[in-house]
Write a protein that holds these residues in place. Structure first.
Motif, PDB file in Angstrom:
ATOM      1  N   GLU A 194       0.720  -1.160  -0.080  1.00  0.00           N
ATOM      2  CA  GLU A 194       0.151  -0.044  -0.122  1.00  0.00           C
ATOM      3  C   GLU A 194       0.931   1.201  -0.243  1.00  0.00           C
ATOM      4  O   GLU A 194       1.792   1.460   0.887  1.00  0.00           O
ATOM      5  N   GLY A 195       0.546   2.180  -0.913  1.00  0.00           N
ATOM      6  CA  GLY A 195       1.189   3.369  -1.124  1.00  0.00           C
ATOM      7  C   GLY A 195       2.146   3.392  -2.086  1.00  0.00           C
ATOM      8  O   GLY A 195       3.035   4.351  -2.387  1.00  0.00           O
ATOM      9  N   ASP A 196       2.700   2.229  -2.631  1.00  0.00           N
ATOM     10  CA  ASP A 196       3.691   2.018  -3.731  1.00  0.00           C
ATOM     11  C   ASP A 196       3.059   2.649  -5.197  1.00  0.00           C
ATOM     12  O   ASP A 196       1.709   2.937  -5.055  1.00  0.00           O
ATOM     13  N   THR A 197       3.669   2.908  -5.936  1.00  0.00           N
ATOM     14  CA  THR A 197       3.415   3.655  -7.058  1.00  0.00           C
ATOM     15  C   THR A 197       3.399   2.900  -8.274  1.00  0.00           C
ATOM     16  O   THR A 197       4.487   1.963  -8.620  1.00  0.00           O
ATOM     17  N   VAL A 198       2.407   2.819  -9.020  1.00  0.00           N
ATOM     18  CA  VAL A 198       2.355   2.165 -10.451  1.00  0.00           C
ATOM     19  C   VAL A 198       2.278   3.139 -11.424  1.00  0.00           C
ATOM     20  O   VAL A 198       1.379   3.986 -11.545  1.00  0.00           O
ATOM     21  N   ILE A 199       3.033   3.276 -12.538  1.00  0.00           N
ATOM     22  CA  ILE A 199       3.110   4.140 -13.582  1.00  0.00           C
ATOM     23  C   ILE A 199       2.329   3.747 -14.819  1.00  0.00           C
ATOM     24  O   ILE A 199       2.576   2.451 -15.161  1.00  0.00           O
ATOM     25  N   CYS A 200       1.226   4.510 -15.160  1.00  0.00           N
ATOM     26  CA  CYS A 200       0.431   3.976 -16.330  1.00  0.00           C
ATOM     27  C   CYS A 200       0.483   4.955 -17.404  1.00  0.00           C
ATOM     28  O   CYS A 200       0.438   6.010 -17.182  1.00  0.00           O
TER      29      CYS A 200
END
Length: 395
Positions: free
Chosen positions: A116-122
């Motif tokens: 939770e709180g990590d980032t996914v770039i889309c």
């Protein structure tokens, strides 16, 4: 009646806008450009009927019993060989897992890689089903503008530099949902090199790659994978049957091992009857010939819709021109109320999906809407586009 308290992960999650719109299409008088279903005429019904009868006659227990989580071994063996020989996908460090639809690939990848709180770039916009899968695990979504040949590379590098705890990039390089655009090979290579430089993984979602009907095939990002950085997801939904929910993921063995454990607590294993059926189809029939026939269907439907748009839409409305896949993306002039346009379209018995449904930032705005040409009949395409065209000329 008691009050219910839901988990933090789910309480803020909104229903898919597409699924909500599809409720309107239960009205048979509504022409739907909102779905993403394969054309009904693309299903190899006779072959499936024959194989299904044979399996139930001669291997009923195998088809109806529990099976292994990784997937039916003969099917996995065939898929590995096909990916390697036809697409140059799969290295010594890769393994393959059969999943319940490509959507499960996204769910499992997020489950095993992200906190939770990590980032996914889309890509922005992007497929709502995947975005909601990421959101359900409490990750932060960072959208990178999508151009006609793929991600804006400057914006991608800026995001990789500044965003914290980027776990992976999510990309749909072939005939992207929702825009229908294709990422150039130059940008695929650049995306991979940026992921290496900033030590991020890539989840490459490729459900539409076999559906190219013009232009030249472009190698997958996974073909560039020298250090086990790319998780590649493929699917039979668009070439055999969407209802089978049969897909697969090729990724480094340690990642597949964790995804397998995560799948065991999700659905134990993918439907074994459909795995047996697909394995037999690959043995008895020419899948590439079947794909070639599907490409002709979509080439015809896409041209029909594009020609009708050019004939009926107001000149200020622009659109993408896909070389494959199921979708195209229309953009209204600045200042036009896009959500109201979509509501008016439904009132006039034509359903499209507002572009806001595909944004990484749920509070963002869009002037665009998505149209699908694979599902409606030829007559419905012509009638629906004419109705929409009349609405664009009233703007």
């Amino acid at each position: 009646m008691m009050e219910y308290t839901f988990s933090n992960r789910i309480s803020a999650l909104q229903p898919s806008a597409i699924r909500e719109i599809l409720k309107f299409t239960s009205d048979p008088t509504v022409i739907s450009f909102a779905a993403g279903n394969p054309a009904a005429e693309s299903f190899p019904i006779d072959a499936i009927r024959e194989i299904a009868a044979d399996i139930l006659q001669n291997r009923p227990v195998e088809a109806l019993q529990y099976s292994v989580t990784e997937g039916y071994t003969p099917l996995r063996t065939q898929l590995k060989a096909r990916l390697h020989e036809k697409y140059a996908i799969g290295r010594d460090f890769d393994e393959l897992l059969i999943t319940t639809g490509a959507q499960q690939c996204m769910d499992l990848a997020t489950k095993v890689l992200c906190n939770e709180g990590d980032t996914v770039i889309c890509e922005d916009p992007s497929f709502i089903g995947s975005l909601n899968a990421f959101r359900s695990y409490g990750v932060r979504l960072k959208g990178v503008p999508l151009q006609e040949d793929g991600m804006d590379l400057d914006a991608l590098e800026a995001a990789l530099k500044t965003e914290k705890n980027v776990r992976f990039l999510y990309v749909i390089p072939n005939f992207q949902n929702p825009m229908g655009v294709c990422t150039s090979f130059e940008k695929r290579r650049a995306i991979y090199e940026l992921a290496r430089r900033y030590d991020a993984l890539i989840v490459e979602d490729n459900p539409y790659g076999d559906l190219r009907f013009s232009g030249e095939d472009i190698p997958a990002i996974k073909t560039l994978d020298e250090d086990g950085r790319v998780i590649y997801c493929g699917s039979f939904s668009k070439i055999l049957s969407a209802g089978m929910r049969l897909a697969y993921v090729s990724a480094p063995s340690p990642v597949i091992a964790k995804m397998t454990v995560a799948k065991q607590v999700s659905d134990v294993h993918t439907n074994i009857f459909f795995q047996l059926l697909t394995d037999e189809y690959l043995r008895r029939y020419d899948l590439d010939a079947h794909i070639a026939a599907i490409r002709k269907i979509y080439a015809h439907k896409a041209k029909l819709m594009l020609d009708a748009i050019d004939a009926h839409f107001a000149p200020g409305v622009t659109h993408t021109t896909p070389q494959g896949g199921l979708f195209l993306w229309c953009t209204l002039p600045d200042g036009v109320d896009m959500p109201q346009f979509c509501r008016t379209a439904v009132e006039n018995k034509v359903a499209v999906v507002p572009g806001t449904a595909f944004l990484c930032d749920e509070s963002g705005s869009s002037q665009s809407f998505r149209m699908n040409y694979s599902t409606p009949s030829d007559d419905a395409i012509l009638r629906g586009v004419e109705i929409l065209g009349g609405l664009t000329r009233q703007l």
